[in-house]
Motif scaffolding. Structure first.
Motif, short mmCIF file in Angstrom:
data_model
loop_
_atom_site.label_atom_id
_atom_site.label_comp_id
_atom_site.label_asym_id
_atom_site.label_seq_id
_atom_site.Cartn_x
_atom_site.Cartn_y
_atom_site.Cartn_z
N CYS A 29 0.12 7.60 7.14
CA CYS A 29 0.43 7.05 5.82
C CYS A 29 1.12 8.11 4.96
O CYS A 29 0.56 9.20 4.75
CB CYS A 29 -0.85 6.59 5.12
N ARG B 221 -0.09 -2.30 9.40
CA ARG B 221 0.29 -1.66 8.14
C ARG B 221 1.48 -0.73 8.37
O ARG B 221 1.85 -0.42 9.48
CB ARG B 221 -0.88 -0.93 7.50
N GLY C 285 -8.13 4.36 -1.64
CA GLY C 285 -9.36 3.94 -0.96
C GLY C 285 -9.22 2.72 -0.08
O GLY C 285 -10.12 1.88 -0.02
N CYS C 286 -8.12 2.59 0.65
CA CYS C 286 -7.86 1.37 1.43
C CYS C 286 -8.99 1.00 2.40
O CYS C 286 -9.30 -0.17 2.57
CB CYS C 286 -6.58 1.52 2.24
N SER D 52 0.85 -1.19 0.00
CA SER D 52 0.00 0.00 0.00
C SER D 52 0.89 1.24 0.00
O SER D 52 2.12 1.13 -0.05
CB SER D 52 -0.92 -0.02 1.23
N GLY D 53 0.25 2.40 0.06
CA GLY D 53 1.02 3.64 -0.01
C GLY D 53 1.94 3.84 1.17
O GLY D 53 2.88 4.63 1.12
N SER E 165 -11.09 9.25 2.57
CA SER E 165 -9.90 8.51 2.13
C SER E 165 -8.72 9.46 1.97
O SER E 165 -8.85 10.53 1.39
CB SER E 165 -10.21 7.83 0.78
N GLY E 166 -7.57 9.03 2.47
CA GLY E 166 -6.38 9.88 2.38
C GLY E 166 -5.90 10.09 0.96
O GLY E 166 -5.27 11.09 0.65
N CYS E 167 -6.18 9.13 0.07
CA CYS E 167 -5.84 9.28 -1.34
C CYS E 167 -6.80 8.42 -2.15
O CYS E 167 -7.67 7.72 -1.59
CB CYS E 167 -4.37 8.91 -1.61
N ALA F 294 -0.70 10.05 2.15
CA ALA F 294 -1.78 11.00 2.47
C ALA F 294 -1.23 12.39 2.70
O ALA F 294 -0.21 12.56 3.35
CB ALA F 294 -2.52 10.53 3.71
N CYS G 128 -9.44 5.76 6.29
CA CYS G 128 -8.13 5.11 6.39
C CYS G 128 -7.28 5.89 7.40
O CYS G 128 -7.70 6.93 7.89
CB CYS G 128 -7.46 5.08 5.02
S1 SF4 Z 1 -6.07 5.25 1.05
FE1 SF4 Z 1 -5.19 6.01 2.96
S2 SF4 Z 1 -4.01 4.32 3.83
FE2 SF4 Z 1 -4.43 3.83 1.68
S3 SF4 Z 1 -2.59 4.54 0.59
FE3 SF4 Z 1 -4.11 6.20 0.51
S4 SF4 Z 1 -3.67 7.49 2.28
FE4 SF4 Z 1 -2.60 5.53 2.60
#
Ligand code: SF4
Length: 385
Positions: free
Chosen positions: A300, A63, A338-339, A17-18, A333-335, A303, A294
């Motif tokens: 993260c 994570r 959409g985790c 993930s990110g 969602s941070g980006c 984000a 998230c």
């Molecule tokens: S959705 Fe949230 S947790 Fe997932 S990569 Fe983006 S910022 Fe990080």
């Protein structure tokens, strides 16, 4: 180590993930003992982003794991008894178990039979899973699961394919062989192309022999003191902070914890009232339990925005504004990855360059209807859009 893309990470095969690797822990028989919970708290702080995530399907995940730390984390999970030694069995052990399971009862026995039979099942799509909802009540009625062992009102055991109303009566000895038979029908009739049983039975005719008896009424636990489960707590956004979890365990003297679908957990403790701990939801209807978010910034690196305090604020405001927003699903969602909720929501706010884009009735990666919103503008933008 292999890294799997998609949304079904395990411990052996994490997802990238990110913020690094996502390592999912599938508790055996739906339970972690006290030592395992405390050990997982330590691992979240040592290897992860400092949080344990409780997923909507009652798994736990760490994570923000660095690639180079993955082997050491696996060794630590193995030491805690939280790791399948065989990665292929881990991938198949996608099971939801009635939260009132006790050693030697029907749920426990079915669980044992199914675990033993996992190698005999045909190769199925990674997200497919099993529900064993054979406890005192139908606790897991709304939880997603392709092959469902349930009870009828008269107590008869049924195997029901997800997506159909009726199931096939089976004896305890027949139950797991029947799952294998149903899985083989799924594969033989092209189910892999549809991905899940519910989607497949909407297109392929499930033989009548699998649709003969109705399960008992669907049920779902609520946060609070349940007469059969004891202490059930909601975890907003599924975010478990190790210090809060340690405090909770110490306060109520819990010997074990059972994650529940819907980002809740059951504590096995002598005095359930002692488990009503700040930071957890202990009554039904809390608005933040209906929102997804998230970790966002600063947890993260992908984000540029903080997510969870905004989601909490918007959820509470939506709940208060009952005329316009009752029942609206919200995802912050941070980006665009959409985790926390990689699917559609009524309102999705997606962080980008320190601001938010608003997607109505779509997923985080869908085209937004409004862009570049400052967090302070969002409530008004949602009302006027
Ligand atoms: S959705 Fe949230 S947790 Fe997932 S990569 Fe983006 S910022 Fe990080």
């Amino acid at each position: 180590m292999s890294v799997v893309k998609g949304w079904c990470p395990g411990a052996h095969r994490p997802m990238l993930s990110g913020d690094g690797l996502v390592v999912r822990v599938r508790p055996f028989r739906g339970e972690l003992n006290r030592a395992q919970v405390l050990g997982l708290c330590d691992l979240a702080e040592r290897f992860g982003n400092g949080l344990i995530e409780l997923t909507s399907r009652a798994n736990l995940q760490l994570r923000g794991i660095a690639h180079e730390d993955h082997p050491a984390l696996l060794a630590a999970l193995q030491g805690l008894g939280l790791l399948d030694l065989d990665p292929s069995l881990e991938a198949r052990r996608n099971m939801l178990v009635a939260p009132d399971r006790s050693p030697g009862d029907l749920t426990d026995r079915l669980c044992t039979r199914l675990i033993e039979a996992l190698p005999q099942l045909p190769d199925l799509p990674a997200k497919m899973g099993y529900v064993i909802d054979t406890g005192a009540r139908a606790w897991l009625g709304e939880a997603i699961g392709d092959f469902r062992l349930e009870l009828a009102e008269n107590g008869a055991l049924l195997l029901r394919a997800d997506g159909v109303a009726l199931g096939r009566p089976v004896s305890e000895a027949e139950a797991v062989p029947a799952i294998i038979e149903l899985a083989e029908w799924f594969v033989a009739t092209g189910g892999r192309d549809n991905g899940r049983v519910a989607r497949h039975v909407a297109k392929a005719a499930l033989p009548e022999m699998w649709q003969r008896a109705a399960p008992r009424a669907l049920g779902w636990p609520e946060p609070g003191i349940d007469p059969e489960l004891g202490a059930v707590l909601g975890v907003p956004f599924g975010a478990l902070e190790p210090d809060a979890l340690r405090g909770l365990i110490a306060q109520c003297g819990a010997t074990a914890l059972r994650p529940l679908p819907g980002r809740m957990l059951r504590l096995l403790c002598p005095q359930p009232e002692a488990a009503l701990h700040p930071g957890f939801v202990a009554a039904p209807g809390a608005p933040e339990m209906r929102a997804s978010a998230c970790p966002g910034a600063p947890y993260c690196p992908a984000a540029s925005v903080e997510t969870r305090s905004l989601a909490r604020r918007l959820a509470r405001r939506a709940s208060a504004d009952t005329d316009t927003n009752t029942g609206v699903s919200l995802h912050v969602s941070g980006c665009a990855k959409g985790c926390a909720h990689p699917r559609r929501a009524d309102l999705t706010l997606v962080g980008r360059d320190g601001r938010f884009d608003l997607v109505r009735g779509g997923a985080p990666w869908d085209p937004p209807s409004l862009t570049g919103l400052d967090p302070s503008q969002i409530s008004d933008a949602i009302r006027s859009a």
